[in-house]
Design a protein around this motif. Structure first.
Motif, PDB file in Angstrom:
ATOM      1  N   VAL A  18       0.837  -1.201   0.000  1.00 47.91           N
ATOM      2  CA  VAL A  18       0.000   0.000   0.000  1.00 47.91           C
ATOM      3  C   VAL A  18       0.872   1.251   0.000  1.00 47.91           C
ATOM      4  O   VAL A  18       0.655   2.197  -0.775  1.00 47.91           O
ATOM      5  N   THR A  22       1.908   3.432  -3.619  1.00 45.66           N
ATOM      6  CA  THR A  22       1.524   4.848  -3.662  1.00 45.66           C
ATOM      7  C   THR A  22       2.707   5.693  -4.110  1.00 45.66           C
ATOM      8  O   THR A  22       2.583   6.579  -4.969  1.00 45.66           O
ATOM      9  N   TRP A  25       3.345   5.170  -7.934  1.00 38.91           N
ATOM     10  CA  TRP A  25       2.442   5.930  -8.811  1.00 38.91           C
ATOM     11  C   TRP A  25       2.717   7.420  -8.747  1.00 38.91           C
ATOM     12  O   TRP A  25       2.548   8.137  -9.739  1.00 38.91           O
ATOM     13  N   THR A 146      -5.132  -3.096  -4.121  1.00 43.01           N
ATOM     14  CA  THR A 146      -4.044  -2.310  -3.536  1.00 43.01           C
ATOM     15  C   THR A 146      -3.374  -1.446  -4.594  1.00 43.01           C
ATOM     16  O   THR A 146      -3.121  -0.250  -4.392  1.00 43.01           O
ATOM     17  N   ALA A 150      -3.577   2.705  -4.735  1.00 40.13           N
ATOM     18  CA  ALA A 150      -2.386   3.547  -4.873  1.00 40.13           C
ATOM     19  C   ALA A 150      -2.458   4.390  -6.137  1.00 40.13           C
ATOM     20  O   ALA A 150      -1.987   5.531  -6.166  1.00 40.13           O
ATOM     21  N   ARG A 151      -3.067   3.833  -7.174  1.00 43.20           N
ATOM     22  CA  ARG A 151      -3.194   4.563  -8.437  1.00 43.20           C
ATOM     23  C   ARG A 151      -4.140   5.764  -8.298  1.00 43.20           C
ATOM     24  O   ARG A 151      -4.033   6.736  -9.050  1.00 43.20           O
ATOM     25  N   VAL A 153      -4.597   7.445  -5.177  1.00 46.24           N
ATOM     26  CA  VAL A 153      -3.996   8.388  -4.241  1.00 46.24           C
ATOM     27  C   VAL A 153      -2.686   8.963  -4.795  1.00 46.24           C
ATOM     28  O   VAL A 153      -2.435  10.167  -4.704  1.00 46.24           O
ATOM     29  N   GLY A 154      -1.838   8.092  -5.387  1.00 49.01           N
ATOM     30  CA  GLY A 154      -0.506   8.504  -5.798  1.00 49.01           C
ATOM     31  C   GLY A 154      -0.471   9.665  -6.781  1.00 49.01           C
ATOM     32  O   GLY A 154       0.151  10.706  -6.497  1.00 49.01           O
ATOM     33  N   ASN A 174       9.221   8.560  -3.114  1.00 50.22           N
ATOM     34  CA  ASN A 174       9.029   7.209  -3.611  1.00 50.22           C
ATOM     35  C   ASN A 174      10.189   6.306  -3.199  1.00 50.22           C
ATOM     36  O   ASN A 174       9.980   5.136  -2.821  1.00 50.22           O
ATOM     37  N   SER A 177       9.627   5.201   0.240  1.00 51.27           N
ATOM     38  CA  SER A 177       8.468   4.325   0.432  1.00 51.27           C
ATOM     39  C   SER A 177       8.793   2.858   0.164  1.00 51.27           C
ATOM     40  O   SER A 177       8.082   1.969   0.642  1.00 51.27           O
ATOM     41  N   THR A 261      -6.252   9.306 -11.681  1.00 47.57           N
ATOM     42  CA  THR A 261      -7.126   8.974 -10.559  1.00 47.57           C
ATOM     43  C   THR A 261      -8.498   8.524 -11.040  1.00 47.57           C
ATOM     44  O   THR A 261      -9.072   7.566 -10.501  1.00 47.57           O
TER      45      THR A 261
END
Length: 407
Positions: A18, A22, A25, A146, A150-151, A153-154, A174, A177, A261
């Motif tokens: 997760v 994020t 992306w 998942t 992320a796609r 939010v990122g 990134n 992360s 998004t």
């Protein structure tokens, strides 16, 4: 709906994913925007960057699939995920210090692609080791949820960050992360993994055996060819959306992030539906074909939308369709092959799914340069729908669609 989360090892993996995805992306959106900024808005330059990122898939994915059948997948993933994080850190440092130029981005795209090409088949074939065959379809669907959460939010976060701080800090974030997924892999209990016996043949023998195995399954070949057509020409979102946002609709980085998004809202919905279907048993082959056909038709409709707002809304059903296709195709192929062949077959699957991206990126970048930003989406839609029709006819002739399964 969340049966695979009962496995402790998979919970560690999913939690790390997760956070890491994020960041991934966010970097994808920032990288596309940085290339456009450095190139003066050139679709062809963006096509080259994407081609370089996916070119290593042609070189390394089959080889990585052989490694996945022979060595500890968990340790291999720790290495590849660490390397992917370092790529983000290097690009971020170049960018925030003002040293980044286009050729450096191209080089880092290629390096990132090398580690991604090695990571993909190992990661795909590791899922069944974490959850076992009974929960594989559910885990694939949850992985997709998942990925697409992320796609959503990122890119939205990336659009805000780019506007506020520039692209460099997105790359650095990134890189950091990646520690989440590496930490999840380190916390796993290796003794609880559902491992098969490793392959003992030489590397070249393993690869040849995997290709012979697929060649002896004509129905499997049809599905893999369909995956290639959709992945190469239909799923050309990386270069199409950035060019559409900047050149067609006159939007900034935030507008580009919102297009990704909007698509991700649909793909997340499609993944949730796939997770619900997983409780009904193995995926049906007709769902693979229908998903590809629906995706092609809906993408054609989206490509013709006259305004930014209508285009964004049209991407939601496109996302549902593409996730229906990719989730069902992935699960169908994995469950149709022998465990000892799964790494090599999934290496070939990822080679066909992602390996055509260099060709697709160059073709779509050229088309956008000559005929406008909508043409790549329209061409991809027609190829995807046409391939689905041909696949349905071939499978129906062999009686496979009627039975509903590959094996």
């Amino acid at each position: 709906m969340f049966g695979s989360l009962r496995e402790r090892n998979y919970r560690y993996y999913a939690s790390g994913q997760v956070v890491s995805l994020t960041g991934t992306w966010m970097q994808r959106a920032a990288q596309d925007w940085l290339v456009l900024e450095l190139s003066g808005g050139s679709p062809a330059a963006l096509g080259v960057a994407i081609a370089l990122q996916f070119l290593p898939t042609l070189l390394f994915t089959l080889w990585a699939g052989g490694l996945a059948d022979r060595f500890d997948k968990r340790r291999l993933l720790i290495a590849t995920q660490t390397a992917l994080g370092l790529c983000g850190v290097v690009l971020g440092l170049l960018d925030v210090t003002g040293l980044a130029v286009l050729w450096q981005v191209y080089v880092l795209c290629f390096v990132l692609g090398c580690f991604s090409a090695a990571d993909a088949p190992i990661r795909q074939s590791f899922v069944v080791e974490m959850v076992g065959p009974a929960q594989l379809t559910n885990a694939v669907a949850l992985n997709s949820m998942t990925f697409n959460l992320a796609r959503i939010v990122g890119p939205a976060l990336a659009g805000v960050m780019i506007s506020a701080t520039g692209t460099g800090w997105v790359f650095l974030l990134n890189g950091a992360s990646s520690a989440a997924v590496v930490g999840g892999l380190l916390l796993m209990d290796p003794g609880a993994l559902h491992r098969g016996a490793p392959a003992a043949t030489q590397e070249s023998g393993r690869l040849r055996a995997g290709l012979r195995y697929v060649r002896g399954r004509p129905e499997l070949v049809v599905v893999l060819v369909l995956v290639f057509c959709v992945g190469t020409f239909g799923m050309n979102f990386e270069n199409s959306f950035a060019v559409l946002a900047r050149n067609e609709f006159d939007r900034g980085a935030a507008g580009y992030g919102l297009l990704i998004t909007a698509l991700a809202v649909g793909t997340l919905t499609g993944a949730a539906l796939a997770a619900r279907r997983s409780g009904r048993g193995r995926p049906r082959l007709r769902l693979v074909v229908l998903g590809a056909l629906a995706f092609g038709l809906l993408e054609a409709v989206a490509a013709l939308m006259p305004t930014y707002e209508l285009f964004a809304l049209a991407l939601v059903p496109v996302g549902v369709a593409v996730m229906t296709f990719t989730t069902s195709a992935n699960s169908t192929v994995q469950l149709a092959v022998e465990p000892g062949m799964r790494g090599r077959v999934m290496g070939l699957y990822m080679l066909l799914f992602l390996g055509g991206k260099p060709l697709g990126a160059l073709v779509t970048g050229w088309l956008a340069e000559l005929f406008g930003a909508r043409m790549p989406l329209l061409l991809g839609a027609l190829v995807s729908a046409g391939a689905a029709v041909v696949a349905a006819l071939v499978l129906a002739r062999r009686g496979v669609v009627r039975s509903g399964r590959l094996g």
